[in-house]
Motif scaffolding. Structure first.
Motif, PDB file in Angstrom:
ATOM      1  N   ASP A 105       0.803  -1.207  -0.058  1.00 16.79           N
ATOM      2  CA  ASP A 105      -0.100   0.201  -0.131  1.00 16.79           C
ATOM      3  C   ASP A 105       0.886   1.304   0.038  1.00 16.79           C
ATOM      4  O   ASP A 105       0.398   2.236  -0.499  1.00 16.79           O
ATOM      5  CB  ASP A 105      -0.898   0.148   1.121  1.00 16.79           C
ATOM      6  CG  ASP A 105      -1.997  -1.052   1.130  1.00 16.79           C
ATOM      7  OD1 ASP A 105      -2.124  -1.709   0.025  1.00 16.79           O
ATOM      8  OD2 ASP A 105      -2.693  -1.217   2.195  1.00 16.79           O
TER       9      ASP A 105
ATOM     10  N   LYS B  62      -4.468  -0.563  -4.425  1.00 17.67           N
ATOM     11  CA  LYS B  62      -4.099  -0.901  -2.912  1.00 17.67           C
ATOM     12  C   LYS B  62      -4.394  -2.555  -2.540  1.00 17.67           C
ATOM     13  O   LYS B  62      -5.345  -2.922  -3.214  1.00 17.67           O
ATOM     14  CB  LYS B  62      -4.781  -0.040  -1.777  1.00 17.67           C
ATOM     15  CG  LYS B  62      -4.620   1.365  -2.023  1.00 17.67           C
ATOM     16  CD  LYS B  62      -3.091   1.795  -1.598  1.00 17.67           C
ATOM     17  CE  LYS B  62      -2.794   3.193  -2.009  1.00 17.67           C
ATOM     18  NZ  LYS B  62      -1.352   3.700  -1.884  1.00 17.67           N
TER      19      LYS B  62
ATOM     20  N   THR C  70      -5.260  -3.471   0.500  1.00 17.18           N
ATOM     21  CA  THR C  70      -6.287  -3.074   1.476  1.00 17.18           C
ATOM     22  C   THR C  70      -7.451  -2.842   0.788  1.00 17.18           C
ATOM     23  O   THR C  70      -7.727  -1.857   0.030  1.00 17.18           O
ATOM     24  CB  THR C  70      -5.763  -2.035   2.526  1.00 17.18           C
ATOM     25  OG1 THR C  70      -4.566  -2.584   3.256  1.00 17.18           O
ATOM     26  CG2 THR C  70      -6.783  -2.158   3.590  1.00 17.18           C
ATOM     27  N   ASP C  71      -8.560  -3.711   1.498  1.00 15.95           N
ATOM     28  CA  ASP C  71      -9.912  -3.364   0.871  1.00 15.95           C
ATOM     29  C   ASP C  71     -10.447  -1.993   1.387  1.00 15.95           C
ATOM     30  O   ASP C  71     -10.153  -1.554   2.612  1.00 15.95           O
ATOM     31  CB  ASP C  71     -11.000  -4.467   1.272  1.00 15.95           C
ATOM     32  CG  ASP C  71     -12.214  -4.580   0.880  1.00 15.95           C
ATOM     33  OD1 ASP C  71     -12.967  -3.456   0.939  1.00 15.95           O
ATOM     34  OD2 ASP C  71     -12.566  -5.425   0.305  1.00 15.95           O
ATOM     35  N   ILE C  72     -11.194  -1.433   0.498  1.00 10.27           N
ATOM     36  CA  ILE C  72     -11.609   0.021   0.880  1.00 10.27           C
ATOM     37  C   ILE C  72     -12.556  -0.087   2.196  1.00 10.27           C
ATOM     38  O   ILE C  72     -12.596   0.831   2.789  1.00 10.27           O
ATOM     39  CB  ILE C  72     -12.495   0.623  -0.401  1.00 10.27           C
ATOM     40  CG1 ILE C  72     -12.906   1.831  -0.044  1.00 10.27           C
ATOM     41  CG2 ILE C  72     -13.719  -0.397  -0.575  1.00 10.27           C
ATOM     42  CD1 ILE C  72     -11.864   3.050   0.083  1.00 10.27           C
ATOM     43  N   ASP C  73     -13.155  -1.148   2.359  1.00  8.24           N
ATOM     44  CA  ASP C  73     -14.100  -1.323   3.534  1.00  8.24           C
ATOM     45  C   ASP C  73     -13.380  -1.002   4.735  1.00  8.24           C
ATOM     46  O   ASP C  73     -13.908  -0.656   5.840  1.00  8.24           O
ATOM     47  CB  ASP C  73     -14.860  -2.738   3.531  1.00  8.24           C
ATOM     48  CG  ASP C  73     -15.981  -2.645   2.509  1.00  8.24           C
ATOM     49  OD1 ASP C  73     -16.421  -1.428   2.114  1.00  8.24           O
ATOM     50  OD2 ASP C  73     -16.456  -3.655   2.189  1.00  8.24           O
TER      51      ASP C  73
ATOM     52  N   ARG D 196     -10.628   0.736   5.286  1.00  6.21           N
ATOM     53  CA  ARG D 196     -10.495   2.256   5.378  1.00  6.21           C
ATOM     54  C   ARG D 196     -11.730   2.817   6.001  1.00  6.21           C
ATOM     55  O   ARG D 196     -11.869   3.842   6.669  1.00  6.21           O
ATOM     56  CB  ARG D 196     -10.126   2.686   4.059  1.00  6.21           C
ATOM     57  CG  ARG D 196      -8.673   2.407   3.766  1.00  6.21           C
ATOM     58  CD  ARG D 196      -8.310   3.376   2.648  1.00  6.21           C
ATOM     59  NE  ARG D 196      -6.907   3.002   2.141  1.00  6.21           N
ATOM     60  CZ  ARG D 196      -6.576   1.887   1.186  1.00  6.21           C
ATOM     61  NH1 ARG D 196      -7.593   1.202   0.647  1.00  6.21           N
ATOM     62  NH2 ARG D 196      -5.168   1.780   0.891  1.00  6.21           N
ATOM     63  N   VAL D 197     -12.791   2.233   5.832  1.00  5.34           N
ATOM     64  CA  VAL D 197     -14.257   2.530   6.242  1.00  5.34           C
ATOM     65  C   VAL D 197     -14.184   2.368   7.591  1.00  5.34           C
ATOM     66  O   VAL D 197     -14.664   3.171   8.541  1.00  5.34           O
ATOM     67  CB  VAL D 197     -15.409   2.349   5.522  1.00  5.34           C
ATOM     68  CG1 VAL D 197     -16.795   2.588   6.099  1.00  5.34           C
ATOM     69  CG2 VAL D 197     -15.448   2.746   3.859  1.00  5.34           C
TER      70      VAL D 197
ATOM     71  N   ARG E 106      -7.165  -8.619   3.652  1.00  8.72           N
ATOM     72  CA  ARG E 106      -7.513  -7.256   2.914  1.00  8.72           C
ATOM     73  C   ARG E 106      -8.224  -6.552   3.926  1.00  8.72           C
ATOM     74  O   ARG E 106      -8.120  -5.287   3.800  1.00  8.72           O
ATOM     75  CB  ARG E 106      -7.884  -7.615   1.584  1.00  8.72           C
ATOM     76  CG  ARG E 106      -7.106  -8.151   0.902  1.00  8.72           C
ATOM     77  CD  ARG E 106      -7.959  -8.093  -0.546  1.00  8.72           C
ATOM     78  NE  ARG E 106      -7.924  -6.781  -1.000  1.00  8.72           N
ATOM     79  CZ  ARG E 106      -9.166  -6.330  -1.971  1.00  8.72           C
ATOM     80  NH1 ARG E 106     -10.079  -7.129  -2.000  1.00  8.72           N
ATOM     81  NH2 ARG E 106      -9.214  -5.266  -2.139  1.00  8.72           N
TER      82      ARG E 106
END
Length: 466
Positions: free
Chosen positions: A39, A45, A47-50, A52-53, A193
């Motif tokens: 990342d 990336k 890492t999953d966007i979730d 970060r949420v 992720r």
């Protein structure tokens, strides 16, 4: 010849369960460490966007501001922030609370937590296999065949000749089946992720573990917790009610079925389960108020996701979406029907709950009942992505010992399951990456996916030995 995995095992070819666990842990830790490096050096990336949420929601909880305050009366006194200040956070606040160490300990804490849930789920699978599922399968395989269908009938085999009857052999098979979860690339990739699916999977398996042992109070409370986390596990309650009511004998006829589902023991289970769900929800509402109620539950009832996905309802929702007709005009009748949650909710619930009533009769049938319920829930859901497949594949390691089919039949089912997805993905690629307007063609392939996966489910149901 029925499919019997134990006959293909060599005792020296399968490592110890401790070795499998160690490899599983190292694999996940290595991927999480790699994700931090990746990342930091790549535009795309890992890492999953979730994730970060989730992390943003945890930060909002820990750092309240004038525009970020928990809306419930208790939340204002506690001085907590509102996780729903983060747009697109539509989960229980418990998830944000679990990930608060992301702020004060390490940003990847949540990934390690999700990976740990993966490992614990594998341990639970191993325990269920060795203590309940495989002993019953061995006893059944040693009994004379009663099935008249020669394609699925088991040969009459004395217990001493059964390849899975040896405790050592049984342990080897349990390790192999648990490894199909622990070393499944889809499973460990999703958790590392940053997806929270592994937490729900652990709750579901804990509920199953308690139910198989007839610890119904614990099972009811865990089911309430799982349903609070994500709403769909509530369908398992119907199968549990059938098992509880049928412990004194399988009901005959409609009156017997009603009496089996509604009695003081089933009512007590329902009260404990619903009570746990309500108490958790009331606590969350007291702290975070209406935003919790809306974002966690009400939003999903009337949600209209017009983006492409496997669901057979995707194209209809896409056409009926408000952007596809003049806002000043009145939507047509068919647009109202397609936009109604009942268009998908009715068939989905009828199949999922009906499967629970039909197959939820004995504790040893719970794995099969829950698998069928989850499968039909997913393929008939109004939104369906690849991540949802984990909801029912979770039960496969536990279900395989109870299936009787030829290796050729198993390959056919696996081929159709994978092939229909590949067919859909090949068309989705044109839409997602090439920008081609292939919505109708994608929907047609979605219908092929639906028919193919329904055929796979029928094949598994046919091969199940109750």
């Amino acid at each position: 010849m029925p499919l019997n995995l134990s006959q293909y095992l060599h005792l020296r070819s399968v490592p110890s369960f401790r070795t499998i666990l160690a490899v599983s842990v190292l694999l996940r830790v290595g991927l999480i460490l790699y994700s931090e490096w990746h990342d930091a050096h790549s535009v795309v990336k890992y890492t999953d966007i979730d994730y970060r949420v989730f992390s943003d929601a945890a930060r909002f909880v820990l750092h309240p501001t004038e525009g970020n305050v928990a809306q419930g009366p208790l939340g204002k006194r506690l001085g907590l922030g509102d996780p729903y200040t983060r747009a697109t956070y539509r989960y229980t606040p418990l998830l944000a609370l679990l990930l608060t160490p992301n702020e004060w300990l390490h940003p990847s804490f949540g990934k390690y937590l999700f990976a740990a849930c993966d490992i614990l789920a594998g341990v639970l699978m191993h325990t269920l296999l060795t203590s309940a599922i495989l002993p019953h399968a061995d006893a059944h395989s040693a009994s004379p065949a009663r099935d008249t269908d020669k394609h699925y009938a088991r040969p009459s085999t004395p217990p001493s000749a059964s390849p899975a009857a040896s405790p050592t052999r049984r342990e080897q098979l349990a390790m192999l089946l648990a490894a199909t979860h622990l070393l499944n690339p889809l499973v460990f990739t999703i958790s590392t992720r940053g997806s929270s699916e592994s937490v729900l999977a652990l709750f579901v398996l804990l509920t199953l573990h308690a139910a198989v042992r007839a610890r119904w109070a614990a099972a009811a409370a865990l089911l309430g917790l799982a349903t609070h986390w994500k709403i769909y596990p509530f369908v398992y309650g119907v199968a549990c009610l059938g098992v509880i009511g049928g412990e004194r004998g399988v009901a005959q006829g409609w009156r017997g079925l009603v009496g089996q589902l509604v009695n003081w023991r089933t009512v007590w289970f329902a009260v404990v389960s619903a009570g746990t769900f309500v108490l958790l929800g009331a606590g969350m509402y007291a702290i975070w108020g209406y935003p919790f109620l809306y974002e966690s539950y009400l939003y999903h009832v009337h949600r209209l996701d017009h983006r492409h996905n496997f669901s057979p309802y995707f194209y209809a929702i896409y056409l009926a979406y408000p952007t596809h007709y003049v806002p000043s005009s009145e939507p047509s009748v068919w647009q109202r029907v397609l936009a109604s949650p009942l268009a998908s909710f009715g068939p989905q619930m009828a199949l999922a709950l009906g499967a629970g009533v039909l197959f939820g009769r004995r504790r040893r049938d719970l794995v099969f009942a829950w698998f069928v319920q989850t499968f039909v829930f997913v393929i008939f859901n109004k939104v369906c992505t690849s991540q949802y497949f984990l909801w029912y594949t979770l039960f496969l390691p536990l279900l395989i010992p109870q299936l009787s089919m030829t290796p050729r039949r198993a390959l056919q089912l696996a081929g159709v399951w994978v092939g229909t997805q590949a067919l859909w993905l090949s068309e989705a690629y044109k839409l997602e990456f090439l920008g081609q307007p292939v919505f109708f063609g994608l929907w047609v392939r979605g219908l092929i996916y639906l028919a193919g996966h329904a055929w796979v489910l029928a094949g598994i149901m046919e091969s199940y030995e109750p």
